[in-house]
Design an enzyme around this catalytic site. Structure first.
Site, PDB file in Angstrom:
ATOM      1  N   LYS A   5       0.824  -1.213   0.000  1.00  0.00           N
ATOM      2  CA  LYS A   5       0.000   0.000   0.000  1.00  0.00           C
ATOM      3  C   LYS A   5       0.856   1.260   0.000  1.00  0.00           C
ATOM      4  O   LYS A   5       2.045   1.233   0.301  1.00  0.00           O
ATOM      5  CB  LYS A   5      -0.964  -0.029   1.187  1.00  0.00           C
ATOM      6  CG  LYS A   5      -2.096  -1.032   0.927  1.00  0.00           C
ATOM      7  CD  LYS A   5      -3.188  -0.988   1.967  1.00  0.00           C
ATOM      8  CE  LYS A   5      -4.241  -2.037   1.585  1.00  0.00           C
ATOM      9  NZ  LYS A   5      -5.245  -2.204   2.628  1.00  0.00           N
ATOM     10  N   ARG A  26      -2.583 -10.103   5.481  1.00  0.00           N
ATOM     11  CA  ARG A  26      -3.131 -10.254   4.115  1.00  0.00           C
ATOM     12  C   ARG A  26      -2.068  -9.734   3.146  1.00  0.00           C
ATOM     13  O   ARG A  26      -1.739  -8.556   3.169  1.00  0.00           O
ATOM     14  CB  ARG A  26      -4.428  -9.433   4.018  1.00  0.00           C
ATOM     15  CG  ARG A  26      -5.153  -9.546   2.690  1.00  0.00           C
ATOM     16  CD  ARG A  26      -6.423  -8.708   2.685  1.00  0.00           C
ATOM     17  NE  ARG A  26      -7.095  -8.804   1.409  1.00  0.00           N
ATOM     18  CZ  ARG A  26      -6.787  -8.089   0.330  1.00  0.00           C
ATOM     19  NH1 ARG A  26      -5.803  -7.212   0.386  1.00  0.00           N
ATOM     20  NH2 ARG A  26      -7.461  -8.242  -0.793  1.00  0.00           N
TER      21      ARG A  26
HETATM   22  N1  HH2 Z   1      -7.190  -4.188   1.287  1.00  0.00           N
HETATM   23  C1  HH2 Z   1      -7.569  -4.334  -0.002  1.00  0.00           C
HETATM   24  C2  HH2 Z   1      -8.646  -5.175  -0.337  1.00  0.00           C
HETATM   25  N2  HH2 Z   1      -9.281  -5.877   0.611  1.00  0.00           N
HETATM   26  N3  HH2 Z   1      -9.549  -6.507   2.878  1.00  0.00           N
HETATM   27  C3  HH2 Z   1      -9.171  -6.404   4.160  1.00  0.00           C
HETATM   28  N4  HH2 Z   1      -9.797  -7.117   5.107  1.00  0.00           N
HETATM   29  N5  HH2 Z   1      -8.138  -5.570   4.536  1.00  0.00           N
HETATM   30  C4  HH2 Z   1      -7.451  -4.814   3.635  1.00  0.00           C
HETATM   31  O1  HH2 Z   1      -6.543  -4.057   4.060  1.00  0.00           O
HETATM   32  C5  HH2 Z   1      -7.829  -4.900   2.256  1.00  0.00           C
HETATM   33  C6  HH2 Z   1      -8.909  -5.776   1.902  1.00  0.00           C
HETATM   34  C7  HH2 Z   1      -6.831  -3.607  -1.079  1.00  0.00           C
HETATM   35  O2  HH2 Z   1      -5.762  -4.396  -1.567  1.00  0.00           O
HETATM   36  P1  HH2 Z   1      -5.799  -5.276  -2.921  1.00  0.00           P
HETATM   37  O3  HH2 Z   1      -6.846  -6.348  -2.829  1.00  0.00           O
HETATM   38  O4  HH2 Z   1      -4.437  -5.769  -3.222  1.00  0.00           O
HETATM   39  O5  HH2 Z   1      -6.145  -4.264  -4.065  1.00  0.00           O
HETATM   40  P2  HH2 Z   1      -7.433  -3.980  -4.927  1.00  0.00           P
HETATM   41  O6  HH2 Z   1      -8.532  -3.623  -3.968  1.00  0.00           O
HETATM   42  O7  HH2 Z   1      -7.038  -2.850  -5.844  1.00  0.00           O
HETATM   43  O8  HH2 Z   1      -7.807  -5.239  -5.668  1.00  0.00           O
END
Ligand code: HH2
Length: 277
Positions: A219, A254
């Site tokens: 992030k 995660r």
């Molecule tokens: N961050 C993202 C998505 N889902 N869920 C939880 N519980 N906690 C988090 O910090 C979180 C989450 C964002 O990351 P990512 O899935 O890599 O990216 P994108 O939403 O662009 O697919």
């Protein structure tokens, strides 16, 4: 069916949740695992690397992301969930939509990971009826405009009150306490100072008795500290933050980069909890 016991699962040792974004536009890996074949190959790699749970998402939640319909999410997830039948690790669904949750639960997910903490109408009922576990995350607004809402009198108190309120709502609806995890939602309607305040408050949040999930992988807050502008260059910084989070009571990390996180958890567990080698 008894809901997945997140408390027992995370008490044994901290767990690594591997991110599998079946999306064209996720902030760090958009498009890489968009085809079902690519997603299934990545799942296989993460399992070989020792992942404890796979978190499947079909809609990006990055700031400014374009929303997708429930049908689009289902079209993206269906073949991947079918291909993961019999998978040796539990599956998690990263979605806020009750229709998507219902179908994913039918196809075997053990946990619903909802960045909206089951606030969309019908979501809480689907989780309850499905008898699955849930991760409740803090966010304000929706990803399109959330960064405009990064304004708090006391971010720790507000996030904590929100999470406890959502946990109470789940328990009142019949979700067992052992099936609930909480997540402060790093980067969701938060600036760097808010993220840092929440990071320092992890022991306080952990003391509330629900397993804490943290997601800082790649992030912006990591890039702000290391200077890495490309998300893919933020894995080492993310790992440092996640290990520090374990020291502060987090029980699930995660991550995009599974292998280093699995090794880090083993080292953390071996050095802090002892045990024979
Ligand atoms: N961050 C993202 C998505 N889902 N869920 C939880 N519980 N906690 C988090 O910090 C979180 C989450 C964002 O990351 P990512 O899935 O890599 O990216 P994108 O939403 O662009 O697919």
């Amino acid at each position: 069916m008894a809901a997945f016991d997140l408390h027992a699962w995370t008490r044994e040792r901290p767990r690594v949740m591997g991110i599998l974004n079946v999306t064209p536009d996720s902030f760090s890996d958009g498009g890489r695992f968009f085809s079902a074949d690519a997603a299934l190959a990545q799942a296989e790699t993460m399992i070989a690397d020792g992942v404890d749970m796979l978190d499947l998402g079909a809609e990006s939640t990055r700031p400014g992301a374009t929303p997708v319909s429930a049908q689009q999410e289902l079209d993206r997830l269906g073949p991947v969930l079918e291909g993961l039948q019999g998978c040796p690790v539990p599956l998690s669904l990263d979605s806020s939509k009750p229709e998507v949750m219902r179908e994913a639960i039918r196809l075997g997910v053990a946990l619903v990971n909802d960045v909206r903490a089951l606030r969309l109408p019908g979501a809480l009922e689907v989780v309850c009826e499905g008898g699955v576990a849930v991760c409740l995350m803090h966010m304000r607004g929706d990803p399109r405009a959330m960064q405009d809402l990064a304004c708090y009198d006391n971010v720790v108190e507000e996030v904590e009150a929100f999470l406890l309120d959502r946990a109470q709502a789940c328990m009142a609806a019949g979700v067992p306490a052992h099936a609930i995890a909480l997540d402060p939602g790093f980067g969701f309607a938060k600036d760097f100072g808010h993220n840092r305040a929440l990071f320092h408050a992890l022991p306080r949040l952990a003391a509330r008795g629900f397993p804490l999930l943290v997601g800082m992988s790649r992030k912006r807050m990591i890039g702000q500290l290391t200077g890495a502008t490309l998300p893919a260059d933020r894995d080492a910084g993310s790992l440092a933050a996640h290990v520090m989070a374990l020291d502060r009571g987090a029980r699930i990390v995660r991550v995009h980069a599974v292998r280093p996180a699995v090794d880090a958890v083993r080292v953390w567990q071996g050095l802090t909890q002892g045990g024979e080698f």
